[in-house]
Structure formats: C-alpha cells, structure tokens
Design a protein around this motif. Structure first.
Motif, PDB file in Angstrom:
ATOM      1  N   PRO A 127       0.809  -1.226   0.000  1.00 28.13           N
ATOM      2  CA  PRO A 127       0.000   0.000   0.000  1.00 28.13           C
ATOM      3  C   PRO A 127       0.839   1.272   0.000  1.00 28.13           C
ATOM      4  O   PRO A 127       0.532   2.235  -0.732  1.00 28.13           O
ATOM      5  N   LEU A 128       1.912   1.307   0.799  1.00 24.21           N
ATOM      6  CA  LEU A 128       2.767   2.498   0.856  1.00 24.21           C
ATOM      7  C   LEU A 128       3.470   2.715  -0.483  1.00 24.21           C
ATOM      8  O   LEU A 128       3.547   3.856  -0.981  1.00 24.21           O
ATOM      9  N   LEU A 129       3.971   1.640  -1.080  1.00 23.19           N
ATOM     10  CA  LEU A 129       4.682   1.761  -2.348  1.00 23.19           C
ATOM     11  C   LEU A 129       3.746   2.224  -3.459  1.00 23.19           C
ATOM     12  O   LEU A 129       4.098   3.106  -4.257  1.00 23.19           O
ATOM     13  N   GLN A 130       2.546   1.655  -3.507  1.00 21.42           N
ATOM     14  CA  GLN A 130       1.598   2.043  -4.552  1.00 21.42           C
ATOM     15  C   GLN A 130       1.160   3.489  -4.391  1.00 21.42           C
ATOM     16  O   GLN A 130       0.969   4.220  -5.374  1.00 21.42           O
ATOM     17  N   SER A 131       1.015   3.937  -3.154  1.00 16.52           N
ATOM     18  CA  SER A 131       0.663   5.337  -2.897  1.00 16.52           C
ATOM     19  C   SER A 131       1.768   6.265  -3.374  1.00 16.52           C
ATOM     20  O   SER A 131       1.511   7.307  -3.990  1.00 16.52           O
ATOM     21  N   PHE A 132       3.014   5.893  -3.107  1.00 11.45           N
ATOM     22  CA  PHE A 132       4.170   6.686  -3.535  1.00 11.45           C
ATOM     23  C   PHE A 132       4.230   6.761  -5.056  1.00 11.45           C
ATOM     24  O   PHE A 132       4.475   7.827  -5.637  1.00 11.45           O
ATOM     25  N   ILE A 133       3.980   5.635  -5.713  1.00 10.61           N
ATOM     26  CA  ILE A 133       4.034   5.573  -7.176  1.00 10.61           C
ATOM     27  C   ILE A 133       2.965   6.466  -7.794  1.00 10.61           C
ATOM     28  O   ILE A 133       3.235   7.219  -8.738  1.00 10.61           O
ATOM     29  N   ILE A 148      12.548  12.129 -11.965  1.00 11.73           N
ATOM     30  CA  ILE A 148      11.643  12.482 -10.856  1.00 11.73           C
ATOM     31  C   ILE A 148      12.231  12.000  -9.540  1.00 11.73           C
ATOM     32  O   ILE A 148      12.254  12.734  -8.544  1.00 11.73           O
ATOM     33  N   LEU A 149      12.725  10.764  -9.540  1.00 12.82           N
ATOM     34  CA  LEU A 149      13.310  10.206  -8.319  1.00 12.82           C
ATOM     35  C   LEU A 149      14.576  10.961  -7.927  1.00 12.82           C
ATOM     36  O   LEU A 149      14.807  11.230  -6.739  1.00 12.82           O
ATOM     37  N   ASP A 150      15.409  11.304  -8.921  1.00 18.88           N
ATOM     38  CA  ASP A 150      16.628  12.059  -8.636  1.00 18.88           C
ATOM     39  C   ASP A 150      16.309  13.431  -8.042  1.00 18.88           C
ATOM     40  O   ASP A 150      17.017  13.912  -7.148  1.00 18.88           O
ATOM     41  N   LYS A 151      15.268  14.060  -8.546  1.00 24.73           N
ATOM     42  CA  LYS A 151      14.864  15.373  -8.023  1.00 24.73           C
ATOM     43  C   LYS A 151      14.481  15.268  -6.554  1.00 24.73           C
ATOM     44  O   LYS A 151      14.798  16.140  -5.734  1.00 24.73           O
ATOM     45  N   MET A 152      13.815  14.187  -6.189  1.00 28.88           N
ATOM     46  CA  MET A 152      13.438  13.965  -4.795  1.00 28.88           C
ATOM     47  C   MET A 152      14.670  13.789  -3.917  1.00 28.88           C
ATOM     48  O   MET A 152      14.713  14.267  -2.776  1.00 28.88           O
ATOM     49  N   LEU A 153      15.686  13.100  -4.460  1.00 23.10           N
ATOM     50  CA  LEU A 153      16.887  12.823  -3.673  1.00 23.10           C
ATOM     51  C   LEU A 153      17.756  14.056  -3.468  1.00 23.10           C
ATOM     52  O   LEU A 153      18.702  14.026  -2.682  1.00 23.10           O
ATOM     53  N   TYR A 167      12.776   0.830  -4.327  1.00 18.64           N
ATOM     54  CA  TYR A 167      11.897  -0.119  -5.012  1.00 18.64           C
ATOM     55  C   TYR A 167      11.613   0.332  -6.440  1.00 18.64           C
ATOM     56  O   TYR A 167      11.696  -0.470  -7.388  1.00 18.64           O
ATOM     57  N   CYS A 168      11.293   1.610  -6.607  1.00 14.29           N
ATOM     58  CA  CYS A 168      10.959   2.131  -7.935  1.00 14.29           C
ATOM     59  C   CYS A 168      12.146   2.018  -8.899  1.00 14.29           C
ATOM     60  O   CYS A 168      11.977   1.629 -10.065  1.00 14.29           O
ATOM     61  N   PHE A 169      13.333   2.338  -8.420  1.00 16.61           N
ATOM     62  CA  PHE A 169      14.508   2.246  -9.301  1.00 16.61           C
ATOM     63  C   PHE A 169      14.747   0.789  -9.700  1.00 16.61           C
ATOM     64  O   PHE A 169      15.077   0.491 -10.855  1.00 16.61           O
ATOM     65  N   LYS A 203      21.940  -3.346  -6.102  1.00 21.19           N
ATOM     66  CA  LYS A 203      21.402  -3.193  -4.757  1.00 21.19           C
ATOM     67  C   LYS A 203      20.826  -1.778  -4.643  1.00 21.19           C
ATOM     68  O   LYS A 203      21.526  -0.837  -4.253  1.00 21.19           O
ATOM     69  N   PRO A 204      19.561  -1.592  -5.002  1.00 23.82           N
ATOM     70  CA  PRO A 204      18.969  -0.251  -5.049  1.00 23.82           C
ATOM     71  C   PRO A 204      19.081   0.528  -3.747  1.00 23.82           C
ATOM     72  O   PRO A 204      19.390   1.722  -3.756  1.00 23.82           O
ATOM     73  N   PHE A 205      18.841  -0.139  -2.614  1.00 20.89           N
ATOM     74  CA  PHE A 205      18.887   0.567  -1.334  1.00 20.89           C
ATOM     75  C   PHE A 205      20.289   1.107  -1.060  1.00 20.89           C
ATOM     76  O   PHE A 205      20.448   2.233  -0.582  1.00 20.89           O
ATOM     77  N   VAL A 206      21.311   0.320  -1.393  1.00 18.84           N
ATOM     78  CA  VAL A 206      22.698   0.763  -1.203  1.00 18.84           C
ATOM     79  C   VAL A 206      22.987   1.978  -2.075  1.00 18.84           C
ATOM     80  O   VAL A 206      23.574   2.964  -1.619  1.00 18.84           O
TER      81      VAL A 206
END
Length: 236
Positions: A127-133, A148-153, A167-169, A203-206
C-alpha cells in the motif's frame, strides 16, 4: 588495453595485504573486507563522462570518500589515462592513496553493525509503495521517471521514501532490461540477473543511500547509465 588485467596485476595482491578480497562484475571492480561485522569497500568503476578514466571510491556504512578528495592538485573526480602505462601509474596512485589516507579514514568512520534494510518486497509494504508511485506519477517503463526520483533525492527524504525510491529504481531496471528481485539476509532486497546475466546485479537501497550522502555527485541517472553500458557490453 585490458583494464581488468591491469587492475588485478597492480591492486589484487596489494589490497589483499590490507585484508581486502576481490570481486569482479560487469559494472566494476570491488575489494571488500570486514571488521566487527561492518564491511569496508573499495569500489572502482569506469567513468561514463570520460572516454579513458576510472573512479575509485571508499565506502563504509553510509560514508563515502573518493580517492581524489585526498589530493589537492586534482580537479576531476576520476583517474584519467591515455594508455596502459598511464593507467598503471593511476592504479599505483590509488594504492598510495589507500595506504597513506584511506586506511586511516576507514578507522575513523565509526558505524554500528549493519542494520538490515526493511524487506520492502513484503506484502505489507505494497500500500505504501503504490501510494508513492501514484503520488509521484512514476512509470516503470519510462526512464524519465528516474529524473523524478533524482529530483526527490536532492531534498531531504524520509526512511520510507528511501525504501520507496529504492523499489521504484529496481522496478525501472527490471522493466527496461529484464531482471528479477531477490533477497539477501545481508543486503536486503536486490535486483539479480539483469538482462539475463548472472554477473550483473543491483542493490537499489545501497545506491540510494550513497546518493543521499552525495547528492551533488551521484544520481540514479548515473547508475542507470552504468547498468546500460554493462548490458550493451554483453550484447556486443
């Protein structure tokens, strides 16, 4: 010119003396050692911005340091070479920097034993991931979503947002190159078998954590280009 052979000839035995074990992949060359349950990394990659250049980065926990940061007479964040001879000179410089500065830097960086990232592949995260997407209009089959993701970071992000971006990446890589999610008790969720190659993993999280620590230097776009280059290398 065989870059891998030069790296192995000059760095392998020397870094082994410092306790680092060697790992080769299609995206770079990594040396790893572990103290008290905490891993320390020396990561070498080809540059996407210079035709003949490599970068070398030290990493421990969420802290990173580029080899060039220890020098005062260099501007570029990479080691540029023109032939095998100059490549070997730069590799010897990396050994020198590691021995004189990086080993002490590793000692100074104090981190707790690694906390595993939450397994955001579990059903309760959906649910959290789908809301974020939905909220950020992320489309996995459109690489523009990376921007979009880079702008957030570039801004301050919460722990949940870091997991969601990771997850999205991973899904963007999966959709664009073909891959599958896997889980490691040590590293959490990761992307494996990219473009059908067992040698290319992510490893996306890393990666996202590294970007959070160095938003002016690193980006998801940068890592995407690295993966694409590795995939193109396999096809060719």
């Amino acid at each position: 010119m065989n870059i891998t052979k030069c790296i192995e000839d000059i760095l392998l035995d020397r870094f082994a003396q410092f306790g680092f074990n060697y790992e080769k992949s299609d995206t770079g060359w990594t040396y790893i050692r572990e103290f008290g349950g905490v891993k320390e990394f020396i990561e070498i990659e080809k540059s996407n911005w210079y035709e003949n250049a490599i970068s070398c980065e030290y990493r421990k926990g969420t802290s990173t340091r580029n080899t060039i940061a220890f020098l005062r007479d260099r501007i570029e964040q990479v080691h540029v070479f023109s032939d095998e001879s100059t490549l070997k000179e730069e590799l010897k410089l990396i050994v020198d920097i590691t021995e004189k500065y990086a080993l002490k830097w590793f000692e100074q960086i104090k981190v707790k034993k690694k906390d595993l990232p939450d397994n955001f592949l579990k059903e309760e995260w959906a649910p959290l991931l789908q809301s974020f997407i939905r909220k950020n209009s992320i489309k996995f089959d459109n690489i523009e979503s990376i921007l979009i993701l880079d702008k957030m970071l570039k801004k301050e992000v919460s722990k949940e947002e870091i997991y969601s971006i990771s997850y999205c990446f991973g899904e963007i890589i999966k959709q664009n190159f073909g891959a599958e999610w896997d889980y490691s008790p040590e590293d959490g969720p990761f992307i494996n078998n990219i473009a059908g190659s067992e040698k290319i993993a992510l490893k996306p999280f890393v990666l996202v954590t590294k970007i959070v620590m160095n938003p002016d230097v690193l980006s998801l776009e940068y890592f995407f280009i690295n993966i694409k280059s590795a995939v193109d290398g396999i096809k060719n």
